[in-house]
Design an enzyme around this catalytic site. Structure first.
Site, PDB file in Angstrom:
ATOM      1  N   CYS A 121      35.278 -10.305  11.458  1.00 24.55           N
ATOM      2  CA  CYS A 121      34.010  -9.678  11.099  1.00 24.55           C
ATOM      3  C   CYS A 121      32.894 -10.710  10.945  1.00 24.55           C
ATOM      4  O   CYS A 121      31.723 -10.373  10.999  1.00 24.55           O
ATOM      5  CB  CYS A 121      34.165  -8.846   9.834  1.00 24.55           C
ATOM      6  SG  CYS A 121      34.912  -9.731   8.483  1.00 24.55           S
ATOM      7  N   MET A 130      33.155  -2.878  -8.949  1.00 28.23           N
ATOM      8  CA  MET A 130      33.776  -4.111  -9.417  1.00 28.23           C
ATOM      9  C   MET A 130      34.918  -3.815 -10.388  1.00 28.23           C
ATOM     10  O   MET A 130      35.989  -4.413 -10.304  1.00 28.23           O
ATOM     11  CB  MET A 130      32.717  -4.951 -10.117  1.00 28.23           C
ATOM     12  CG  MET A 130      32.606  -6.339  -9.589  1.00 28.23           C
ATOM     13  SD  MET A 130      31.507  -7.295 -10.600  1.00 28.23           S
ATOM     14  CE  MET A 130      29.910  -6.737 -10.105  1.00 28.23           C
TER      15      MET A 130
END
Lengths: 434, 270
Positions: free
Chosen positions: A50, A193
């Site tokens: 990526c 998160m």
């Protein structure tokens, strides 16, 4: 034979260009077939992740090789070269080798020292060997780069110490609790998160999760994802008695847990440690809880501080890693140079040996009255004459004091005066793996 | 001669442990540990052979007593580390062992005790059990110090040199507890043997000797520590601090004869 590398990565190209250039495994296969049809390239590997798309290739002429690869990109991705040429980096020779080694060792990664890249490189290499686009030069290059990457990981701390919030939380939990096998996690609120941290804790075999949320439906759906138990926000205090790691990430304006709430449960917990991870802004957990014995509170800034220091650590380790890379680049170059000289020497030896054998046979056929001892003496004599004659030319070739360009000339000259190019000897020479 | 050999093995071991602490490479620990165990082996051989020949427990004077203490600490450390594998602990225990060994060599080796006092099965049990128990308490204090260092690093959020090298709080806490849990029955057992021995030699179980008194204080201290841990969960920082205070009590018990006379005095004569 020379190695070139052309590609783009997160440093040279914005994400919209990287997107266009990415090859999935099917496209990569087609791409490799395309590469194998390019006459300027003798070998090729296509690396696509990526963050990068790169082609490493072996070719006779580096400049031709580079333009062939650029052309390949433009053709397969149907994009005019001028649209992306400024995003490309081009490496030749040692620089190309060094780049491949650095990429595999995760020195060129967006997150320094991240471990995935090595696996991706291995996959790229696997595809290339399947498509049979690699030969002696790139096989050696890839094996060496895997070896270098492993050495870097083993001998430096480049992969040590977490560099993401969620991993930093897990690392801290392990410093407090050791094994997490019987530790329970309490997630208050939600957020990417916090959820990631819960996932990592579960991957490290935490025993279970309680999920509390302002809306109970949300708690239920989150709990389902983690195979945990949903609880109401009012039950949080009660669950402090069972949970060991509390991750809080709510949008509440004030503290969700105060010092007095925690103080109440300490006795019931028999003072077993509690670890609070406060990801929320404004904070959810009263920082004064950190002053309680066996209670540890880390807020988002604390965790960020940990990460910043860990990144510094990794950068320090990267210096050592670069040394290992450079060392291996030199080793590889030495091998590659030998690849050119060795066949020359071998064909020279073979040619002289062939002459010796023919002349020996001729002579012995005409001479009579020679016993075995005499024959052996002649054999040894001719052998040592050849060795003595060949000694200096071979030393000259091996010395390697010549520059790349001169070396080619020297090798070409040697081949010419001994007329080695027309003989069949040594053409199918394959160098041994170390 | 063998003493020097054992000491040099211990010292080499210490440098190995220190190397591990600084460079964080396992090979240092491995080599260090080999040498440390070698030192322990040599010292065990020395103690055992002298005991076999004379039948006297080697605590005739301060020199021998200190040597024996060093041996007990080393043995307890090696034994406990089989289970807990605290790689950094060596760097803390080895200098202690070396220090005590070196200190012992500063004192003269003249015997101050009538050897008959040191013979018999009850003396053997009394002395061995007490010293092993004390060794375990000393180890517990070492672990306690490491615990406090690590706890401080985590609380203050200063993850430096210490933090990355020290093990988790949980392991440290467990090991400290295991040391006390081992030391306490040893101490108990050793004291009982001492009473029986006193009865057989002096005809009374208890003679208000300062060492006897302090032994009881030590015993009460660790009994309280264990009790609190089991009932209300004295763990973590408090347990670590108590283990360190406990060491002070043990040291007073050990050194009380320097100030106050009693029938243990001759063992610490120099």
């Amino acid at each position: 034979m020379d190695i070139v590398l052309v590609g783009l990565n997160h440093k040279t190209a914005p994400v919209d260009i990287r997107e266009c250039f990415a090859f999935d495994s099917l496209e990569a296969d087609a791409g490799l077939k395309e590469l194998s049809r390019i006459p300027e390239l003798t070998e090729a590997v296509l690396i696509s992740t990526c963050n990068r798309v790169e082609v490493a290739a072996a070719c006779q002429d580096p400049d031709e090789g580079v333009s062939a690869i650029k052309d390949f990109f433009s053709r397969t991705k149907s994009m005019p070269l001028e649209n992306f040429e400024q995003n490309l980096f081009v490496y030749k020779g040692d620089e190309a080798v060094q780049h491949v080694f650095r990429v595999a060792s995760s020195l060129d990664s967006m997150v320094l020292g991240e471990p995935q890249i090595l696996g991706q490189m291995k996959e790229s290499y696997r595809l290339a060997t399947q498509a049979k686009t690699t030969g002696a030069v790139l096989n050696r290059l890839m094996h060496r780069c895997f070896m270098t990457a492993k050495r870097v990981r083993k001998e430096t701390g480049i992969g040590d110490h977490a560099v993401s919030i969620s991993y930093a939380a897990v690392e801290l939990a392990r410093k407090i609790f050791g094994e997490l096998t019987d530790k329970k996690v309490l997630l208050i609120g939600a957020g990417e998160m916090a959820e990631l941290a819960v996932e990592h804790l579960l991957n490290h075999r935490a025993a279970g999760v309680f999920v509390a949320n302002r809306t109970f439906e949300r708690a239920v759906s989150l709990a389902q994802r983690f195979r945990g138990t949903p609880i109401r926000l009012e039950e949080v205090e009660e669950h402090l008695k069972i949970a060991d790691i509390i991750i809080s990430s709510t949008g509440a304006p004030g503290y969700v847990l105060e010092k007095k709430d925690v103080k109440k449960v300490l006795r019931a917990r028999k003072n077993r440690p509690l670890f609070f991870i406060d990801i929320a802004v404004p904070r959810d957990i009263d920082p004064a809880i950190n002053n309680l014995s066996n209670n540890f509170v880390y807020d988002i800034d604390d965790l960020q501080g940990v990460i910043d220091r860990n990144i510094d650590e990794r950068q320090k380790e990267a210096v050592r890693a670069e040394r290992i890379v450079d060392e291996n680049v030199i080793k590889y170059r030495t091998w590659l140079e030998g690849l050119d000289i060795v066949p020359t020497i071998v064909s020279l030896q073979k040619k002289l040996e062939a002459i010796r054998q023919t002349e020996m046979a001729k002579t012995l056929a005409h001479v009579s009255g020679l016993d075995e001892n005499g024959k052996e003496a002649i054999d040894r004599l001719t052998q040592s004459i050849i060795n003595k004659v060949m000694h200096d030319p071979i030393q000259f070739l091996k010395a390697g004091g010549h520059r790349e360009k001169q070396k080619k000339e020297v090798l070409g000259f040697t081949r010419d005066i001994f007329n080695l190019n027309n003989s069949q000897n040594g053409d199918n020479f394959t160098p041994d793996e170390e | 001669m063998l003493f020097v050999l054992a000491l040099s093995a211990y010292v080499t071991g210490f440098f190995g442990y220190l190397g591990y602490l600084i460079f964080h490479q396992e090979i240092y620990h491995k080599v260090g540990h080999y040498f440390f165990v070698l030192g322990l082996g040599i010292q065990t051989f020395v103690l055992l052979s002298s005991f076999m020949v004379t039948g006297i427990m080697p605590v005739e004077n301060l020199r021998e007593t200190l040597c024996f203490t060093a041996w007990a600490i080393a043995l307890i450390y090696v034994g406990f580390n089989l289970r807990f594998r605290l790689m950094v602990l060596g760097a803390f225990v080895a200098p202690l062992v070396c220090g005590i060994m070196i200190a012992s060599s500063l004192f003269s080796g003249s015997s101050a005790v009538s050897p008959d006092l040191l013979k018999g099965v009850w003396t053997f049990v009394h002395i061995t059990a007490i010293f092993l128990g004390d060794g375990a308490f000393i180890l517990a204090a070492c672990v306690g110090i490491i615990y406090l260092m690590q706890e401080r690093a985590i609380k203050k959020k200063q993850h430096g040199f210490i933090y990355h090298r020290l093990p988790s709080l949980e392991v440290l806490d467990k090991m400290g507890y295991a040391c006390v849990a081992f030391g306490f029955p040893m101490l108990t057992f050793g004291m009982i043997a001492g009473f029986i021995y006193a009865q057989s030699v002096w005809g009374k179980w208890w003679s208000w000797d300062p060492k006897e008194l302090w032994s009881v204080v030590t015993w009460l201290f660790y009994a309280a520590l264990l009790h609190e841990r089991l009932t209300v969960g004295w763990r973590g920082k408090r347990a670590a601090v108590m283990a360190i205070i406990g060491l002070a009590v043990v040291l007073i018990t050990f050194g009380v004869n320097f100030f106050l006379l009693g029938h243990h005095t001759q063992f610490t004569k120099f």
